[in-house]
Motif scaffolding. Structure first.
Motif, mmCIF file in Angstrom:
data_model
loop_
_atom_site.group_PDB
_atom_site.id
_atom_site.type_symbol
_atom_site.label_atom_id
_atom_site.label_comp_id
_atom_site.label_asym_id
_atom_site.label_seq_id
_atom_site.Cartn_x
_atom_site.Cartn_y
_atom_site.Cartn_z
ATOM 1 N N ASN A 92 0.706 -1.182 0.219
ATOM 2 C CA ASN A 92 -0.191 0.140 0.030
ATOM 3 C C ASN A 92 0.916 1.204 0.074
ATOM 4 O O ASN A 92 1.469 1.593 1.127
ATOM 5 C CB ASN A 92 -0.945 0.224 1.110
ATOM 6 C CG ASN A 92 -1.894 1.139 1.030
ATOM 7 O OD1 ASN A 92 -2.258 1.627 -0.009
ATOM 8 N ND2 ASN A 92 -2.465 1.740 2.126
ATOM 9 N N ARG A 132 -3.118 8.127 -6.621
ATOM 10 C CA ARG A 132 -4.099 7.421 -5.399
ATOM 11 C C ARG A 132 -3.244 6.190 -4.866
ATOM 12 O O ARG A 132 -2.187 5.615 -5.156
ATOM 13 C CB ARG A 132 -5.214 6.508 -6.162
ATOM 14 C CG ARG A 132 -6.380 7.448 -6.524
ATOM 15 C CD ARG A 132 -7.409 7.094 -7.466
ATOM 16 N NE ARG A 132 -8.265 5.985 -7.221
ATOM 17 C CZ ARG A 132 -9.009 5.086 -7.702
ATOM 18 N NH1 ARG A 132 -9.002 5.372 -9.127
ATOM 19 N NH2 ARG A 132 -9.680 4.258 -7.240
ATOM 20 N N ASP A 136 -6.977 2.060 -2.170
ATOM 21 C CA ASP A 136 -7.948 2.594 -2.571
ATOM 22 C C ASP A 136 -8.489 2.025 -3.569
ATOM 23 O O ASP A 136 -9.610 2.615 -4.275
ATOM 24 C CB ASP A 136 -7.930 4.048 -2.459
ATOM 25 C CG ASP A 136 -7.500 4.637 -1.186
ATOM 26 O OD1 ASP A 136 -8.019 4.098 -0.119
ATOM 27 O OD2 ASP A 136 -6.804 5.662 -0.812
#
Length: 207
Positions: A92, A132, A136
């Motif tokens: 992430n 982003r 997400d």
């Protein structure tokens, strides 16, 4: 002259003493495309992990090119293979930083993200994807981002585990067409009918 890229010789694969496959022999030539089909849970993913050296085989030998897979050759072999896992295992991070880091780690210097224009169109991305974070993204976006990384890394062997499962039909068609035209050796695990194309790829029935 047929150059063999992947050789599995008398492979035995077991998980928790349960034999998934015994005496598996398979040869895949350079540029060949192979669809691996079979029951879920029958060890197809474990085979991919074994080819990357993440999962031990109980017997037999794996050769990538002319190199037998062993602790000495493992790094070299992994640099020849692009692996897309079923859940597209990406850290992430902001997508632009993640891709940049992967390219740098692989000593790929390109005018990124400028060079990605055709890929962005192929994968239906707009530039806002770069602002982003991975967590997400939807499953389909993550899958397409994983494929973009594969296209940018440009490695000779691709191992794709359910690469189109989260995509809509139009995108499945577009991406499968593109991948099947690549000058790569590609092994695909998939239940998607879009890969059932005997004129473009062979099918290997597993288990």
């Amino acid at each position: 002259d047929r150059m063999v890229m992947i050789q599995l010789q008398d492979i035995q694969l077991s998980v928790n003493t349960k034999a998934l496959v015994t005496g598996l022999n398979l040869e895949v030539a350079k540029g060949e495309k192979l669809l691996i089909t079979g029951e879920s849970g029958s060890g197809k993913t474990s085979l991919f992990k074994a080819m990357l050296g993440f999962f031990p085989v109980q017997a037999g030998q794996i050769l990538i090119g002319t190199e037998p897979l062993n602790p000495k050759t493992i790094r070299l072999i992994r640099q020849k293979i692009f692996y897309l896992s079923q859940d597209v295992d990406l850290r992430n991070d902001r997508t632009d930083l993640l891709v940049q880091e992967i390219l740098l780690a692989n000593h790929i210097e390109n005018e990124w993200p400028g060079t990605t224009r055709p890929l962005m169109d192929l994968l239906n991305f707009t530039p806002e994807i770069w602002t982003r974070h991975v967590h997400d993204l939807s499953g389909g976006e993550r899958q397409r981002l994983g494929l973009m990384i594969g296209f940018l890394l440009d490695r000779p062997i691709w191992l794709l585990d359910e690469p189109t499962s989260a995509l809509d039909d139009t995108m499945k068609q577009k991406i499968s067409d593109h991948i099947l035209k690549l000058d790569k050796t590609v092994l695909i695990i998939s239940h998607d009918s879009v890969w059932q194309r005997p004129e473009r790829l062979k099918t290997y029935r597993w288990g």
